[in-house]
Design a protein around this motif. Structure first.
Motif, PDB file in Angstrom:
ATOM      1  N   THR A   8      11.836  -4.351  -0.914  1.00 45.40           N
ATOM      2  CA  THR A   8      11.425  -2.989  -1.228  1.00 45.40           C
ATOM      3  C   THR A   8       9.913  -2.927  -1.414  1.00 45.40           C
ATOM      4  N   TYR A   9       9.362  -3.984  -1.989  1.00 49.22           N
ATOM      5  CA  TYR A   9       7.922  -4.067  -2.248  1.00 49.22           C
ATOM      6  C   TYR A   9       7.331  -5.239  -1.481  1.00 49.22           C
ATOM      7  N   GLU A  38       4.858  -0.207  -1.700  1.00 45.14           N
ATOM      8  CA  GLU A  38       6.227   0.095  -1.281  1.00 45.14           C
ATOM      9  C   GLU A  38       6.333  -0.015   0.233  1.00 45.14           C
ATOM     10  N   THR A  66       8.755   0.068 -12.386  1.00 38.45           N
ATOM     11  CA  THR A  66       8.366   1.441 -12.062  1.00 38.45           C
ATOM     12  C   THR A  66       9.161   2.403 -12.943  1.00 38.45           C
TER      13      THR A  66
END
Length: 92
Positions: A8-9, A38, A66
């Motif tokens: 995802t990152y 991201e 986050t």
């Protein structure tokens, strides 16, 4: 057979991230700060914690906190060190 899961990152190879990944602290398994973005929106950048897990896969876990919660992605530490080393050479 398991499928490939995309992170995802993604690590952003800033000077801070390169220094952190190549540091003695990271090598020894301490948490270090890294910059990430991201995967679906590169304008969304975060500061994350990375830590080498001394397991058989030599994993480097990146934890991003986050508003939606904590998220972990895992990378191969050997490959990250090689990429960071190349990035450092290219920036000189």
């Amino acid at each position: 057979m398991g499928g490939l899961t995309l992170p995802t990152y993604v690590l952003e190879y800033t000077a801070k991230t390169i220094d952190s990944v190549l540091s003695q602290a990271a090598l020894e398994g301490s948490q270090v700060e890294v910059d990430v973005y991201e995967r679906h929106d590169v304008s969304k950048k975060h500061v994350a914690l990375g830590q080498r897990l001394k397991d058989e896969d030599d994993t480097f876990r990146v934890s991003v906190n986050t508003d939606s919660g904590l998220h972990n992605d895992e990378w191969n530490y050997t490959i990250l060190r090689e990429s960071a080393g190349r990035s450092r050479k290219m920036k000189k």
